[in-house]
Scaffold this active site. Structure first.
Site, PDB file in Angstrom:
ATOM      1  N   HIS A 171       0.868  -1.185   0.000  1.00 12.87           N
ATOM      2  CA  HIS A 171       0.000   0.000   0.000  1.00 12.87           C
ATOM      3  C   HIS A 171       0.901   1.230   0.000  1.00 12.87           C
ATOM      4  O   HIS A 171       1.525   1.557   1.018  1.00 12.87           O
ATOM      5  CB  HIS A 171      -0.936  -0.033   1.204  1.00 12.87           C
ATOM      6  N   HIS A 178       2.818  14.152 -12.563  1.00 12.12           N
ATOM      7  CA  HIS A 178       3.268  12.929 -13.231  1.00 12.12           C
ATOM      8  C   HIS A 178       4.526  13.303 -14.005  1.00 12.12           C
ATOM      9  O   HIS A 178       4.487  13.666 -15.172  1.00 12.12           O
ATOM     10  CB  HIS A 178       2.187  12.411 -14.183  1.00 12.12           C
TER      11      HIS A 178
END
Length: 314
Positions: A171, A178
């Site tokens: 996780h 990005h």
């Protein structure tokens, strides 16, 4: 839009678009899939080829080469069109060229009467998602970028390799642009049920220096792939599929998409990669995780870089 029929329109049949299209047909996510491209012969050829894969899929999908008019009844329009990133070129280097292309595409889509959800993948994705939102006039929650979904997947995969744990049980999130200013949220990483920091304290086999190298490989993965094969497309194709399924299946799933901030994380008027809950309405809500002081500074820097870069094209 016909009752019970999901229509997805893909604009751009390059390597990224076609990788996504193949994923969509392979998993039969939508009943109707339309390909639109300025090169109509390419779009038609791809539609023909994809349609021949339908008999092997778990359910039928009607695939055809269409036009912007087909967006009128679409639930989702996915845009992958634009100039690709070249070796040595950053995603932000593409901004002016692709922003101009995008404005024309979005206007043509909106002229059809489109009233669904946009999903953007073309780089620089955060800026082009903002451009799409501005040009479309749609609510912010219905304009979404692929954001750092792929970066987060790369992160989980590489951490899984390091800890010898399946990536589905890692996780971990990458947030921010990005691109080169993205950052790992180390303070919220867990391996299975163990927090990362607890694991590092218990087992000296693992260390932060190795983890920092993993993040650098995540951040620079696209450069490494482009140097070797010219482009990246399989990973982003699967990322777009995952976001599409979350939306069309009304999943309320958490993915690190590019979403619009209006006060979250202390930032406003920017699209950037953050954990968000996705369902049939688009972005249901943005989840604010408590960042460490260092993470907060890096996130603020990422926002600043995006705002400075997109200013000339708005």
């Amino acid at each position: 839009m016909k009752k019970g029929i999901n229509r997805v329109v893909l604009v751009g049949t390059g390597a990224v678009g076609c990788s996504y299209a193949y994923c969509m047909i392979n998993q039969a996510v939508a009943e109707e899939f339309v390909l639109v491209d300025v090169n109509e012969a390419k779009a038609e050829g791809e539609a023909m080829d994809l349609s021949h894969a339908v008999p092997f899929a778990p359910a039928p999908t009607r695939v055809w080469k269409g036009s912007y008019e087909d967006c009128k009844d679409a639930d989702l329009v996915v845009i992958t069109a634009g100039l690709p990133q070249k070796p040595g070129e950053t995603r932000l280097d593409l901004v002016e060229k692709n922003a101009k292309i995008f404005k024309q595409i979005v206007r043509s889509i909106m002229d059809s009467g489109f009233d669904g959800i946009f999903l953007i993948a073309t780089n620089p994705v955060d800026i082009l998602t903002y451009v799409t939102w501005k040009e479309s006039g749609l609510p912010k929650e219905r304009v979404i970028g692929s954001g750092t979904t792929l970066d987060s997947a790369r992160f989980r995969y590489m951490l899984g390799e390091y800890f010898n744990i399946g990536p589905h049980n890692i996780h971990a999130y990458i947030i921010g642009e990005h691109g080169d200013t993205e950052l790992p949220v180390w303070s919220h990483v867990s391996v299975g049920i163990q927090k990362l920091q607890t694991l590092l304290e218990k087992d000296n086999t693992y260390n932060q220096e190795d983890l920092d190298k993993i993040f650098i490989n995540v951040r620079d993965a696209a450069y490494h792939i482009i140097e070797r094969k010219g482009a990246t497309y399989y990973g982003i194709g699967m990322s777009l599929l995952r976001v599409t399924k979350a939306i069309l299946n009304d999943e309320n799933s958490v993915l690190t998409v590019s979403a619009y901030l209006e006060g979250q994380y202390g930032q406003k008027d920017v699209y950037i990669g953050v954990p968000a809950v996705l369902n049939r309405g688009g972005v249901r809500e943005i989840l604010e995780v408590e960042l460490s002081e260092d993470e907060e500074l890096k996130f603020d820097h990422s926002v600043q870089v995006l705002k400075e870069t997109m200013a000339p094209v708005l």
